[in-house]
Design a protein around this motif. Sequence first.
Motif, PDB file in Angstrom:
ATOM      1  N   ARG A 160       0.915  -0.992   0.081  1.00  0.00           N
ATOM      2  CA  ARG A 160       0.147  -0.242   0.020  1.00  0.00           C
ATOM      3  C   ARG A 160       1.248   1.738   0.317  1.00  0.00           C
ATOM      4  O   ARG A 160       1.730   1.391   0.505  1.00  0.00           O
ATOM      5  CB  ARG A 160      -1.267  -0.200   1.197  1.00  0.00           C
ATOM      6  N   VAL A 161       0.772   1.916  -1.392  1.00  0.00           N
ATOM      7  CA  VAL A 161       1.858   3.254  -1.348  1.00  0.00           C
ATOM      8  C   VAL A 161       1.206   4.299  -0.476  1.00  0.00           C
ATOM      9  O   VAL A 161      -0.238   4.693  -0.560  1.00  0.00           O
ATOM     10  CB  VAL A 161       2.070   3.466  -2.774  1.00  0.00           C
ATOM     11  N   VAL A 202       7.048   5.909   0.372  1.00  0.00           N
ATOM     12  CA  VAL A 202       6.721   5.494   1.862  1.00  0.00           C
ATOM     13  C   VAL A 202       5.598   4.527   1.639  1.00  0.00           C
ATOM     14  O   VAL A 202       4.749   4.808   0.478  1.00  0.00           O
ATOM     15  CB  VAL A 202       6.362   6.128   3.176  1.00  0.00           C
ATOM     16  N   VAL A 203       5.511   3.162   1.899  1.00  0.00           N
ATOM     17  CA  VAL A 203       5.373   1.880   1.405  1.00  0.00           C
ATOM     18  C   VAL A 203       4.501   0.908   2.451  1.00  0.00           C
ATOM     19  O   VAL A 203       5.617   0.641   3.293  1.00  0.00           O
ATOM     20  CB  VAL A 203       5.298   1.289   0.476  1.00  0.00           C
ATOM     21  N   LEU A 252       8.429   0.651   4.536  1.00  0.00           N
ATOM     22  CA  LEU A 252       9.591   1.275   4.146  1.00  0.00           C
ATOM     23  C   LEU A 252       9.618   2.764   3.805  1.00  0.00           C
ATOM     24  O   LEU A 252       8.247   2.715   3.080  1.00  0.00           O
ATOM     25  CB  LEU A 252       9.656   0.046   3.116  1.00  0.00           C
ATOM     26  N   PHE A 253      10.395   2.950   4.575  1.00  0.00           N
ATOM     27  CA  PHE A 253      11.139   4.510   3.597  1.00  0.00           C
ATOM     28  C   PHE A 253      12.001   4.375   2.753  1.00  0.00           C
ATOM     29  O   PHE A 253      12.728   3.988   3.191  1.00  0.00           O
ATOM     30  CB  PHE A 253      11.626   5.824   4.609  1.00  0.00           C
ATOM     31  N   SER A 254      11.864   5.457   1.369  1.00  0.00           N
ATOM     32  CA  SER A 254      12.397   5.394   0.621  1.00  0.00           C
ATOM     33  C   SER A 254      13.425   6.987   1.010  1.00  0.00           C
ATOM     34  O   SER A 254      14.743   6.795   0.743  1.00  0.00           O
ATOM     35  CB  SER A 254      12.568   5.533  -0.934  1.00  0.00           C
ATOM     36  N   ILE A 255      12.578   7.942   1.367  1.00  0.00           N
ATOM     37  CA  ILE A 255      13.883   9.230   1.981  1.00  0.00           C
ATOM     38  C   ILE A 255      13.736   8.845   3.768  1.00  0.00           C
ATOM     39  O   ILE A 255      13.889   7.452   3.862  1.00  0.00           O
ATOM     40  CB  ILE A 255      12.291  10.671   2.106  1.00  0.00           C
ATOM     41  N   ASN A 256      15.038   9.820   3.707  1.00  0.00           N
ATOM     42  CA  ASN A 256      15.495   9.038   5.467  1.00  0.00           C
ATOM     43  C   ASN A 256      14.314  10.617   5.831  1.00  0.00           C
ATOM     44  O   ASN A 256      14.923  11.227   6.009  1.00  0.00           O
ATOM     45  CB  ASN A 256      17.070   9.594   5.483  1.00  0.00           C
ATOM     46  N   PRO A 257      13.628  10.036   6.893  1.00  0.00           N
ATOM     47  CA  PRO A 257      12.693  11.046   7.327  1.00  0.00           C
ATOM     48  C   PRO A 257      12.793  11.827   8.505  1.00  0.00           C
ATOM     49  O   PRO A 257      13.025  12.831   9.307  1.00  0.00           O
ATOM     50  CB  PRO A 257      11.581   9.660   7.767  1.00  0.00           C
TER      51      PRO A 257
END
Length: 1007
Positions: A929-930, A958-959, A970-975
């Motif tokens: 779920r995106v 973010v998925v 899962l994050f692709s950015i670094n939050p």
Amino acid sequence: MGHRMWVKFVLVLSLLLCCKSSLLFADGETQPGRDPKQPVDEAYTAKLRKYTTEPSFSSPLVDYLPASKNVPTPEVVLGDVAGAPGILPYAEDVYKYMRLLEKATPRVKVYAIGTTEEGREMIAVAVSSEINLKNLEQNHERLAKLADPRTIHLDDAEADKLVAQAVPVYYITGTIHSPETGAPTALMELAYRLAVDESPYIREIRDGVITLITPVVEVDGRDRMVDIYKWHLAHPQEFYPPLIYWGKYVAHDNNRDAMAMKLKLTQNVLNTYLAWDAQVLHDLHESVPYLYDNTVGDGPYNAWVDPILVDEWQMLGSRNVADLTKFGMPGVFTHGNFDTWSPGYLMFLAAMHNGVSRLYETFGNGGADTRERTLEPEEYARTWYKPNPPLPKTLWSQRNNNNYEESGLLASLHYFNENKRLLLKNFYLKSKRSIQKPSEEGPAAYVLPADDPRASVQADLLQVLLKQHVEISRAATAFEVNLPPKKEKKKPNSAEGEEKAKTAPTPTTRKFPEGSYVIRMDQPYSRVADALLDYQYWSPKDPQTTPYDDTAWTFGEMFGVQVTRVVDPKVLSVPMERIAELKPAGGAAGEGTIFAIENHAEPAIATLRYRLKDANIDAAEESFDAGGHKYPRGTFLVKGIASADLDAVMKSLNLHATALTAAPGVKTHPVRAARIGYLHTWISTQDEGWWRLALDELQIPYDYMSTQAIAAIPDLKAQYDVILFPPIGWNSSPTSIIEGLPTTWGNALPWLNTPQTPNLVGKNDATPDMRPGMGWDGLAKLREFVRKGGVLLTATDTSQFAAGIGMANGVSTTPADKMKIVGAIVGTRMVDSASPIAYGYDEKVSAYCDNGPIFSVNSVLGGRRRRLGPEGGGRPTGRGTKDDPDFVVGRAPDQIPDQPEHEVWEVPVPTDEQRHNNPRVIPPSDRPRVILRYADEKELLISGLVDGGKEIAQHPAVVDVPSGQGHVVLFSINPIYRGETENTYGLVLNTLLNFDSLNTGRKDAEK
Ligand SMILES: [Zn+2]
């Protein structure tokens, strides 16, 4: 002898000496080198010569040590000379020596300047003539006036008088980077020389300058490093543990904290620098052979610094190289690959506060061993800026390092003294020009509106500015300013374009309510506020192809609060009052049994959940109206707490609660304080350290454990609701996370407190052997945790790990190919605002991104899809126009079946062909779920360098992936990064608070 007499005596002496010494320098300049009348400490001198591996690795300034009857040399504490092999002093020993100096001579004073996160002391040591140290107060009054020219009504003539009288301050900081070990001993000896040496060259420095020294900046890390070195000396044949923790939170990044100022060391150094109104901040590092004075560095230079400073960099850097080259020292240069763009470095505190920033990279051995060092060809290459390069191979000692550091600093101090009137005048001019910013380059002010819905985050941003010593004012009335006329973009010659222009005129004014915060640019430290709040643009065509650090930091975007750059000078005449501190403005309004707290993804609401342990808190799954007010989705509904108790907590957190007359008629779910397991590796703790710091600041408790620990925990799910696995750094691979370092050879690398290593563990973690990773048993435990209903949260490289080992079905990751998003701020878009992870966010979210990884989602396992260009090739060659259907001669036109279309961020519904007898098809309820995706290519760049962004544009950011009964998020950015990214903290915190309701609002495909 009285001071005056003494000055006369030395003047005569220096004239005598000038005639005798070898003429390294021009006529009339003071010659470097010892005073033949002053006895030399022969034993000390013999040793320092012995430990210097080549005569050219020393200079006439440091190849002897003057003797003193009453002042002790560093030998009393070290047991040997500064830079001796095998000797690294703890910070405590360095301080002990500095305090012995203070006792022995009126030319040295020691000041405590604060403590570290682990409670160790930081000091600053002032060295100057007794008269200068006696007159510190009066001198400081003069410097303070130059630092704030408003006090003398920007009167240049008055400034000239002060410039003529003032003694400037040169601040030197050592060993912020703990494995760079040489500075403390060099600075001990430097203090001795400055206090004792009667050579005219040194005397001029002592009489003309106040040298301020913080010998150890990262005190916690220094003591750990000394522990490791001692362990190494006791086990000379073995590998020794790498320094996994430096300070409590971060390692090398402790020198990237000069923007958000989260670390004590940054705060203590800036407070000291400004309390002394120093002119220079000179930070000592080790990496490059033999002395890279990166004062000059390389472009692009930071766009907010005063050109006067740029000139000072050239002046100081070039002259320093020339002086050391004349001493015959090889390998000294000042141009190089360090760009001066980011203001995040410790020394840059000076550049942003009207001083001069300088940084040395000297050569070190990561300890006090003397080692044969072989350089890389590019290190010893002769280039245009390195005509006298380092030697390809040489024996290198810590004493050599100390020689270079001290010689460079002494030459710098001497040159600084000779030019101090110019540099003091510059100091005044830079401060004056900072005050004149509104009428010169602008802007006039930045305004943060009083009605920003994220008040607590706004307060955090303002707090950063206060730490930077920026003045903040509050408007006493509402006001309006003119906005700069927007350049009209050329509209396409279409009716639609004209229509748009008519319906949406660009606003020309903006109103701000009473109580809005005004950061006036007519103040001495306007420069740092301007740099932090403005936008950055790094051209993809910049000749600098390898940015040294982040390319963007725009704090309004990173914090997610409204910041308006106001050019209109009218703003400065709005009635306003300067505030000394921020007053919390939250509270609970009204009486009742149920309170509503609007959710704007403020980190403070997570603190609230953890603090109100006994209160019932639910989240509204839809927006609702109550009392004529619209509450957004995710609004907290609090029950079971007295109004007064809630009020007190809300005040302290800058949040607002309002009593409702009745529970709103929307679906809700409980918001619970997740029990958090926090995973780190023994590979690196650099990036996760910033996550720890954020959680500690928010007072969110967690169990900190290494990947090695989980295999031994019988049932992870019984203990934890969420396991956080923050980024590791170094783009760590799944294999390295599972396997760690090889254990089939070599020795164990212990990270333990022992009598020999009493400081190693500190308040962090311990292990008998750092080498093993998570292991396959640990991995099995982690999988079991998720299958049984736990939530695993990963980011960047740990997301690659989760996807790579099959814990995130339907998500694949690829590294960037040609794309360059170097520490930039990018646009993202909310895809699924019904997910609790999205609570409190609008459609557009600015996020920090450092090149991905790039996520793709699919409904079929093993399917990878990454769009690099437009998909499909259009119609094939055939009859008709481009848009016509083709035909086959001799039969009726075919019926083309509808193929489902999907966007890059959408999980494609599997086709009938894919679903036929295919166990790899993921059932709809198990598909990714995106939540958030990267913006379209054109809207990706918010600030900094974004080049080739189409590789990641529109891909998921973010998925949320269901897995068994649990989830992997899962994050692709670094939050959570460097205390600068509060805007995206909420995505992590929402996951924590809604760990058992993540499927809320989830819509599954039918097939
Ligand atoms: Zn360094």
